[in-house]
Write an enzyme that holds these catalytic residues in place. Sequence first.
Site, PDB file in Angstrom:
ATOM      1  N   GLU A  87      43.213  47.113  38.410  1.00 49.82           N
ATOM      2  CA  GLU A  87      44.487  46.836  39.062  1.00 49.82           C
ATOM      3  C   GLU A  87      44.720  45.340  39.209  1.00 49.82           C
ATOM      4  O   GLU A  87      43.776  44.556  39.363  1.00 49.82           O
ATOM      5  CB  GLU A  87      44.518  47.531  40.433  1.00 49.82           C
ATOM      6  CG  GLU A  87      44.240  49.010  40.277  1.00 49.82           C
ATOM      7  CD  GLU A  87      44.404  49.816  41.553  1.00 49.82           C
ATOM      8  OE1 GLU A  87      44.090  51.006  41.523  1.00 49.82           O
ATOM      9  OE2 GLU A  87      44.825  49.254  42.583  1.00 49.82           O
ATOM     10  N   CYS A 100      46.676  38.323  41.780  1.00 51.44           N
ATOM     11  CA  CYS A 100      45.323  38.686  42.184  1.00 51.44           C
ATOM     12  C   CYS A 100      44.741  39.514  41.045  1.00 51.44           C
ATOM     13  O   CYS A 100      45.241  40.599  40.753  1.00 51.44           O
ATOM     14  CB  CYS A 100      45.448  39.482  43.482  1.00 51.44           C
ATOM     15  SG  CYS A 100      43.928  40.124  44.119  1.00 51.44           S
ATOM     16  N   CYS A 107      33.203  48.013  41.227  1.00 53.54           N
ATOM     17  CA  CYS A 107      32.283  46.998  41.737  1.00 53.54           C
ATOM     18  C   CYS A 107      30.993  47.677  42.180  1.00 53.54           C
ATOM     19  O   CYS A 107      31.016  48.765  42.745  1.00 53.54           O
ATOM     20  CB  CYS A 107      32.909  46.264  42.926  1.00 53.54           C
ATOM     21  SG  CYS A 107      31.881  44.903  43.539  1.00 53.54           S
ATOM     22  N   CYS A 111      30.299  47.260  49.322  1.00 56.44           N
ATOM     23  CA  CYS A 111      30.709  46.908  50.693  1.00 56.44           C
ATOM     24  C   CYS A 111      31.399  48.137  51.298  1.00 56.44           C
ATOM     25  O   CYS A 111      32.267  48.750  50.672  1.00 56.44           O
ATOM     26  CB  CYS A 111      31.637  45.701  50.690  1.00 56.44           C
ATOM     27  SG  CYS A 111      30.869  44.263  49.920  1.00 56.44           S
ATOM     28  N   CYS A 114      35.402  48.534  51.677  1.00 58.67           N
ATOM     29  CA  CYS A 114      36.232  48.187  50.527  1.00 58.67           C
ATOM     30  C   CYS A 114      36.383  49.387  49.593  1.00 58.67           C
ATOM     31  O   CYS A 114      35.388  50.000  49.197  1.00 58.67           O
ATOM     32  CB  CYS A 114      35.564  47.021  49.786  1.00 58.67           C
ATOM     33  SG  CYS A 114      36.279  46.675  48.173  1.00 58.67           S
ATOM     34  N   HIS A 210      32.535  38.032  56.711  1.00 63.83           N
ATOM     35  CA  HIS A 210      32.756  39.246  57.531  1.00 63.83           C
ATOM     36  C   HIS A 210      31.806  39.425  58.709  1.00 63.83           C
ATOM     37  O   HIS A 210      32.105  40.196  59.620  1.00 63.83           O
ATOM     38  CB  HIS A 210      32.747  40.530  56.693  1.00 63.83           C
ATOM     39  CG  HIS A 210      33.657  40.484  55.513  1.00 63.83           C
ATOM     40  ND1 HIS A 210      34.991  40.150  55.610  1.00 63.83           N
ATOM     41  CD2 HIS A 210      33.429  40.708  54.195  1.00 63.83           C
ATOM     42  CE1 HIS A 210      35.541  40.186  54.413  1.00 63.83           C
ATOM     43  NE2 HIS A 210      34.622  40.507  53.533  1.00 63.83           N
ATOM     44  N   ASN A 284      42.362  46.330  56.002  1.00 58.61           N
ATOM     45  CA  ASN A 284      43.287  47.319  55.451  1.00 58.61           C
ATOM     46  C   ASN A 284      42.599  48.672  55.403  1.00 58.61           C
ATOM     47  O   ASN A 284      41.407  48.745  55.116  1.00 58.61           O
ATOM     48  CB  ASN A 284      43.736  46.891  54.045  1.00 58.61           C
ATOM     49  CG  ASN A 284      44.662  45.692  54.117  1.00 58.61           C
ATOM     50  OD1 ASN A 284      45.658  45.705  54.838  1.00 58.61           O
ATOM     51  ND2 ASN A 284      44.320  44.632  53.402  1.00 58.61           N
ATOM     52  N   CYS A 327      44.388  43.657  50.012  1.00 60.96           N
ATOM     53  CA  CYS A 327      42.966  43.315  49.883  1.00 60.96           C
ATOM     54  C   CYS A 327      42.081  44.523  50.168  1.00 60.96           C
ATOM     55  O   CYS A 327      42.210  45.164  51.198  1.00 60.96           O
ATOM     56  CB  CYS A 327      42.595  42.230  50.894  1.00 60.96           C
ATOM     57  SG  CYS A 327      42.788  40.604  50.226  1.00 60.96           S
TER      58      CYS A 327
HETATM   59  N1  SAH Z   1      34.201  40.806  45.243  1.00 58.13           N
HETATM   60  C1  SAH Z   1      34.843  39.650  45.726  1.00 58.13           C
HETATM   61  C2  SAH Z   1      36.323  39.587  45.395  1.00 58.13           C
HETATM   62  C3  SAH Z   1      37.105  40.858  45.468  1.00 58.13           C
HETATM   63  S1  SAH Z   1      37.335  41.506  47.093  1.00 58.13           S
HETATM   64  C4  SAH Z   1      34.623  39.505  47.220  1.00 58.13           C
HETATM   65  O1  SAH Z   1      34.143  40.458  47.849  1.00 58.13           O
HETATM   66  O2  SAH Z   1      34.896  38.428  47.735  1.00 58.13           O
HETATM   67  C5  SAH Z   1      38.593  40.406  47.729  1.00 58.13           C
HETATM   68  C6  SAH Z   1      38.599  40.291  49.239  1.00 58.13           C
HETATM   69  O3  SAH Z   1      39.050  41.491  49.864  1.00 58.13           O
HETATM   70  C7  SAH Z   1      37.230  39.990  49.828  1.00 58.13           C
HETATM   71  O4  SAH Z   1      37.319  38.973  50.784  1.00 58.13           O
HETATM   72  C8  SAH Z   1      36.892  41.317  50.490  1.00 58.13           C
HETATM   73  O5  SAH Z   1      35.936  41.179  51.488  1.00 58.13           O
HETATM   74  C9  SAH Z   1      38.241  41.736  50.999  1.00 58.13           C
HETATM   75  N2  SAH Z   1      38.319  43.139  51.388  1.00 58.13           N
HETATM   76  C10 SAH Z   1      37.632  44.185  50.892  1.00 58.13           C
HETATM   77  N3  SAH Z   1      37.992  45.322  51.505  1.00 58.13           N
HETATM   78  C11 SAH Z   1      38.929  45.008  52.420  1.00 58.13           C
HETATM   79  C12 SAH Z   1      39.700  45.766  53.344  1.00 58.13           C
HETATM   80  N4  SAH Z   1      39.591  47.064  53.427  1.00 58.13           N
HETATM   81  N5  SAH Z   1      40.577  45.092  54.127  1.00 58.13           N
HETATM   82  C13 SAH Z   1      40.728  43.741  54.011  1.00 58.13           C
HETATM   83  N6  SAH Z   1      40.045  42.992  53.151  1.00 58.13           N
HETATM   84  C14 SAH Z   1      39.149  43.609  52.358  1.00 58.13           C
HETATM   85 FE1  SF4 Z   2      32.897  44.430  45.573  1.00 62.14          FE
HETATM   86 FE2  SF4 Z   2      34.701  45.114  47.377  1.00 62.14          FE
HETATM   87 FE3  SF4 Z   2      32.395  44.042  48.151  1.00 62.14          FE
HETATM   88 FE4  SF4 Z   2      34.222  42.508  46.882  1.00 62.14          FE
HETATM   89  S1  SF4 Z   2      34.442  43.494  48.891  1.00 62.14           S
HETATM   90  S2  SF4 Z   2      32.006  42.650  46.510  1.00 62.14           S
HETATM   91  S3  SF4 Z   2      35.095  44.047  45.483  1.00 62.14           S
HETATM   92  S4  SF4 Z   2      32.638  46.011  47.127  1.00 62.14           S
END
Ligand code: SAH
Ligand code: SF4
Length: 346
Positions: A87, A100, A107, A111, A114, A210, A284, A327
């Site tokens: 996406e 973006c 991934c 996390c 996410c 975080h 989110n 995000c």
């Molecule tokens: N993998 C990289 C980049 C992609 S994620 C990283 O983790 O930095 C991009 C951003 O979205 C990161 O800062 C991540 O922590 C944030 N993110 C992931 N899940 C989210 C959520 N549910 N709400 C808000 N931000 C989120």
């Molecule tokens: Fe991967 Fe999502 Fe963690 Fe970024 S926030 S490293 S996209 S699992």
Amino acid sequence: MASIYEYSKEELATLVEGEPGYRLDQLWHGLWTDALDLEDVTTIPKTLRARLRAQFPPSLEVANDVASDHGATRKWVFRLENDSTIETVLMHYDDRVTVCVSSQAGCAMGCTFCATGQAGFSGQLSVGQVIEQVMFAVRAAAPARLSNVVFMGMGEPLANYATTVSVVRRLHDYLGLSARHLTVSTVGVAPAIERLAKEGLPLTLAVSLHAANNETRDELVPLNRRYPLERLHEACTTWIDVTGRRLSFEWALIDGVNDTDQAIDELSAYANSLDAHVNLIPLNPTPGYLVRGSSAKRVTEFRDGLVRQGVNATVRNTRGRSIAAACGQLATVTNAKRRSIPVRSA
Ligand code: SAH
Ligand code: SF4
């Protein structure tokens, strides 16, 4: 099959060998200055176009295309050759136009909060597949000019290191984007941050923090067990020392988890020790993580608490929630093992 955007300018020259000298300029201009699909580079003859098209079919097929925020946000779901999907999100702001991009299909970092992490990993993207995402955005942004590229879509850019480095170089050299307008966001792969610092690349680094205590961060970001906060701190110090640039921390505010007064103190100490900027993002919602984001009131209190301790902190406004484009919400990874999450229009 390769994308034509896999090719550097020197490599493109080999494709038009035997043609008049100006063909390379025409092809280059069409692909990079005008961001045209090969099909639409009508300055080059039809037969040559057909030959190149046969050799380089588009590497991204549009599987879905939805808009929200009255057209200010647009999300594409692209299907890849191996049938997985990625996406890309385009966002128009008053002062900039940002895309973006995804750096991987899914991934592997897992996390918990996410959606991409919840869906898992289904493959690396090539240089051409990342650049084609940018080109879709350049075309769609017109007549506005795409100004920023952020690696904050699906995937961990530093786990697809060579591709990320190459894409950043080309976006700088070929599209003319500056370091301030190119942001790579990483979950904190410490050795890769150190290696990246030495590449001399024009980019801004954002680290997804975080939590600033290991117990909480271990829970939210499993990679913390491998590279805990102390190790990440070392890598951030190297980044700052070697590049001479500031970095920023991303912090998704989660109700009762990382939005406490104690979290303000921990984050202030960590960020101040590196003179880092803090970007707060209200969490989110995602299907696999049931804890809520902090309330708007708490987000403001948290920011004010940081500012009182001398931290340069801002709140990022959320775009595209209604089309699951915000995000952390990108997750339509379709492969044999996984069910895709349907994309609904706003
Ligand atoms: N993998 C990289 C980049 C992609 S994620 C990283 O983790 O930095 C991009 C951003 O979205 C990161 O800062 C991540 O922590 C944030 N993110 C992931 N899940 C989210 C959520 N549910 N709400 C808000 N931000 C989120
Ligand atoms: Fe991967 Fe999502 Fe963690 Fe970024 S926030 S490293 S996209 S699992």
